[in-house]
Design a protein around this motif. Sequence first.
Motif, PDB file in Angstrom:
ATOM      1  N   TRP A 165       0.822  -1.210   0.000  1.00 12.54           N
ATOM      2  CA  TRP A 165       0.000   0.000   0.000  1.00 12.54           C
ATOM      3  C   TRP A 165       0.857   1.261   0.000  1.00 12.54           C
ATOM      4  N   GLU A 167      -0.087   5.592  -0.800  1.00  6.54           N
ATOM      5  CA  GLU A 167      -1.061   6.549  -1.329  1.00  6.54           C
ATOM      6  C   GLU A 167      -0.557   7.118  -2.648  1.00  6.54           C
ATOM      7  N   ASP A 211      -2.466   2.388   5.530  1.00  8.61           N
ATOM      8  CA  ASP A 211      -2.218   0.989   5.170  1.00  8.61           C
ATOM      9  C   ASP A 211      -3.415   0.412   4.442  1.00  8.61           C
ATOM     10  N   GLY A 212      -3.673   1.008   3.322  1.00  3.89           N
ATOM     11  CA  GLY A 212      -4.683   0.433   2.446  1.00  3.89           C
ATOM     12  C   GLY A 212      -5.912   1.299   2.334  1.00  3.89           C
TER      13      GLY A 212
END
Length: 213
Positions: A165, A167, A211-212
């Motif tokens: 992950w 962004e 985280d995702g």
Amino acid sequence: MRLYAIPYSTNVDRVGLVLGHKGLAAEVVMCDPADRSAIREASGQDLVPVLDDDGFCVADSTRIMEHLERRFPDPPLYPSDPARRAEVEVFVDWFNRVWKVPPNAIEAELASGAPDHVRVAALEQELRSTLDVFESLLTGREFLMSDAIGAADCAAFPFLKYGLWIEADDNERFHRILADNLALDGGHPRIEEWLRRMATHPRVDGIVVYDGP
Ligand SMILES: N[C@@H](CCC(=O)N[C@@H](CS)C(=O)NCC(=O)O)C(=O)O
């Protein structure tokens, strides 16, 4: 307790996970990365995380993990058996003093303005090759050094998660280096399951991590 932090810091995330594991609350002092005055005033140095535990200030994520274990032993973060505990400490020390070297050195090369591309390629290969080590460590168990979450997981997850992950607008060079070189692409299924398991772990409120989606 007060936790000095900056947004998206890997080492702050370690402490966020440990506080979450132990069910502890902290007042998070979210600092501007460009203004370290509050961190310096509290701890005499500029790096985060810093934990102020009732006036006792501890800097460095590993020292903070050890401090929290001493102060709040339940639930534990390290095994009670001395031999198993030493193994976890050796893992965390390896992670800090060996594993972190390639991404930090790549970052320094790229920031230098005249990177040595041969050295960068060798460091990238060294970083990528560590994925096989983590995949092996997770054989037959759910967490890195045992069947229960512990210090090894909290130390490694904030860095390895970039393999799954990041962004879209995260342009921090260190994060991009991790994302580019640790990308899982289905090749390390045990790491991927472990990352997804770790991402559901509680964290202290107030820190900023990703985280995702
Ligand atoms: N060994 C320290 C390293 C701390 C560290 O490097 N913190 C980073 C954030 S993850 C930092 O404050 N960097 C300074 C900066 O970004 O200017 C630890 O484990 O806490």
